[in-house]
Enzyme design. Structure first.
Site, PDB file in Angstrom:
ATOM      1  N   GLY B 137      -3.619 -11.517  -1.379  1.00 48.50           N
ATOM      2  CA  GLY B 137      -4.242 -11.021  -0.196  1.00 48.50           C
ATOM      3  C   GLY B 137      -5.012  -9.779  -0.424  1.00 48.50           C
ATOM      4  N   CYS B 138      -4.906  -8.854   0.268  1.00 49.83           N
ATOM      5  CA  CYS B 138      -5.914  -7.645   0.309  1.00 49.83           C
ATOM      6  C   CYS B 138      -5.600  -6.865  -0.975  1.00 49.83           C
ATOM      7  CB  CYS B 138      -5.496  -6.463   1.537  1.00 49.83           C
ATOM      8  SG  CYS B 138      -5.644  -7.317   3.027  1.00 49.83           S
ATOM      9  N   VAL B 139      -4.759  -7.112  -1.828  1.00 43.94           N
ATOM     10  CA  VAL B 139      -4.383  -6.144  -3.104  1.00 43.94           C
ATOM     11  C   VAL B 139      -5.138  -7.029  -4.229  1.00 43.94           C
ATOM     12  CG1 VAL B 139      -2.220  -7.218  -3.973  1.00 43.94           C
ATOM     13  CG2 VAL B 139      -2.891  -5.080  -4.203  1.00 43.94           C
ATOM     14  N   ALA B 140      -5.731  -7.952  -4.072  1.00 43.73           N
ATOM     15  CA  ALA B 140      -6.010  -8.922  -5.270  1.00 43.73           C
ATOM     16  C   ALA B 140      -7.530  -8.309  -5.749  1.00 43.73           C
ATOM     17  CB  ALA B 140      -6.585 -10.430  -4.539  1.00 43.73           C
ATOM     18  N   PHE B 334      -3.870  -2.370  -1.406  1.00 44.74           N
ATOM     19  CA  PHE B 334      -2.744  -2.591  -0.799  1.00 44.74           C
ATOM     20  C   PHE B 334      -2.608  -3.984  -0.114  1.00 44.74           C
ATOM     21  CE2 PHE B 334      -4.313   1.797   0.150  1.00 44.74           C
ATOM     22  CZ  PHE B 334      -3.699   2.289  -0.837  1.00 44.74           C
TER      23      PHE B 334
END
Lengths: 348, 348
Positions: B137-140, B334
């Site tokens: 998701g967004c942490v990638a 995050f």
């Protein structure tokens, strides 16, 4: 630098023989014009038995992606924890020793992924690095070993937990009538395997020495998924059989660079069980003594092709017939792209 | 060791203002009992505008996962190539210099993945390592930087191409009526960003110095997808807002280890734009001068939260207002797990 320790193999409880599968396909499509050819080809796969996450009578009715995703998650959580815990024990480590967790799985999709689940269920350290790999299909197991190798090169003494979890049966599409879909439905199996790559080398296993990867230009259609309302639709093009002749020279080059000898001189090989023909092609183009791939053939016969989980199943069989210390070996897997991940190591 | 070079940012051609989005949601659910609260919360996100892969009138009708997957693939192939080619040029390299390609994308699924497409479309070397990441998701985005850093530590002078491609709008579920679904539908945007991590450091950019990751025990429900017949259903739990107080001390620890100073003393920060509240929490718990996160706020306002693509968009804005050589900075993102990926570097 990095040693792959003894893998664990966890097999779902349901099983199906190849003749049972043929009978199920016959019930689904009794008037299929290529029925006889399909069944002949299936009998030719040399897959005798497979393990399944659900009984076959539940898989031949498509209950939809929502339902299948729930089964994937429930069984994935349960079996990944079991396989991982066993692999950590096999490596002589405790859960607190793990620095990175890699999960390979192309037959279902979760976010957060099973890497997050494993950190919770095994109470791994809060700074454990996560690497979930969903899109490398059958090559992902060897890819995970090679990425773990890289991670240990960057962080000497790190320990990497790898879990390869494949529930291929959840991608079975009972309404698909293409010949390749029949073959896939009878070739791929379910399994969960796991192994720890130990950076300090203080365990028995395959000490990694060198690695490479190979991508074949313009062959994306060889192995692919379509993502549809009814889930993943797998396509296997028979052209994939032609790929081994191009990857074999790459395998030879790596082996010569490391061992100054052809692959045929290695003491053992750990090969992905893409299918009978893939193994035949490897024997032919690497000029191997046919018995060198016996463990891969055994795995194929007993489990089917369990995708990214194969390489650890074959490696576990090698642990049961351990080579002498210093024996030279190669591992290789093949998957969508077309991509190969290859490595060489020494048994210690 | 490893320098993140100037990113490229490619934005889909369609745009939507926040008031237009509110009007669309109103048309879809005119009698929703929490209508007023939802619209107040959406106006509170400080997202003014977003880019979309399709016009809004096509997104508010759910055409099914089969159709959305085709759009994802067609636009993904087109825009990833464009962004990647620009990033390689920004790094002063040629396509033949790339050793690894990482694609992060949690808003669609392809196998073979876009890593295979990029090797073909950019004619990268046949031994290019592929790392497709779909489940972080967004942490990638920050995770990709940290894995590229590891790869360069293991292979000095290697060059890693990263593409972060997010078509969040293809996960918009017009029939979902939960409040968090309304907020997500108005928060997440579409964008493709790309950057090269150059192992030889012979380019302007963020020279990577150190990194860490943080996983928060038992918080898998904070950010998650359900995979259903109708595709990915995203859930954002407001409890995620509480996570920053726990990750801030980890960020401080990394910063002190590397720079012997608190994050507040850094010259710049590149933060994921999880939302207005996440940025407020970072300012509060790291005791930052509020203007330090201006570039992240700018990105959030103009693009929405573009998931894994954010970190490269904010970094590109930093290149437009370049710090002096030797300036100290931190990047952090995050995402699901709950997971944070964090790193520190110096501008050179």
């Amino acid at each position: 630098m990095a040693t792959v320790c003894r893998p664990s193999v966890v097999l779902p409880q349901h099983t199906i023989s190849q003749e049972q599968m043929i009978s199920e396909l016959d019930k689904l499509h009794p008037f299929h014009p290529k029925r006889d050819l399909a069944f002949k080809m299936i009998r030719n796969t040399q897959v005798d038995n497979r393990h399944l996450i659900m009984p076959i009578e539940e898989l031949t009715i498509h209950t939809g992606l929502t339902h299948r995703s729930r089964i994937y998650e429930r069984e994935g959580r349960r079996l990944s924890t079991e396989a991982a815990q066993q692999a950590i024990e096999n490596a002589g480590l405790t859960n607190n020793d793990i620095d990175m967790v890699v999960v390979t799985s192309c037959t279902g999709f979760m976010m957060p992924s099973l890497t997050a689940h494993l950190i919770n269920s095994l109470k791994l350290k809060s700074d454990t690095v996560q690497l979930p790999i969903a899109q490398l299909g059958c090559v992902a197991g060897a890819s995970a070993i090679n990425r773990a190798f890289n991670f240990c090169q960057a962080n000497p003494k790190a320990n990497v937990l790898i879990v390869a979890l494949e529930f291929s049966s959840l991608c079975f599409q009972p309404d698909n009538v293409e010949l390749h879909s029949f073959i896939s439905g009878a070739l791929f199996g379910d399994a969960v395997t796991s192994a720890v790559v130990r950076g300090d080398d203080l365990a028995k296993g395959l000490r990694l020495q060198n690695q490479t990867t190979y991508f074949m230009q313009d062959s994306e259609e060889y192995i692919s998924y379509d993502v549809k309302d009814s889930g993943f639709h797998f396509t296997l093009d028979k052209a994939v059989m032609n790929s081994i002749q191009y990857v074999a020279p790459i395998m030879e080059m790596l082996n010569r660079r490391e061992f100054n000898a052809p692959v045929a001189d290695n003491d053992f090989v750990i090969f992905h069980t893409g299918g009978r023909k893939i193994l035949d092609e490897l024997v032919k183009h690497l000029e191997l003594a046919p018995e060198k791939v016996n463990l891969s053939r055994e795995s194929l016969s007993q489990l089917g092709n369990v995708a990214s989980a194969v390489v650890f199943d074959v490696l576990q069989r090698q642990f049961d017939a351990p080579p002498t210390d210093g024996s030279k070996g190669m591992y290789a897997a093949f998957g969508p792209g077309f991509t190969a991940e290859i490595g060489v190591g020494v048994w210690q």
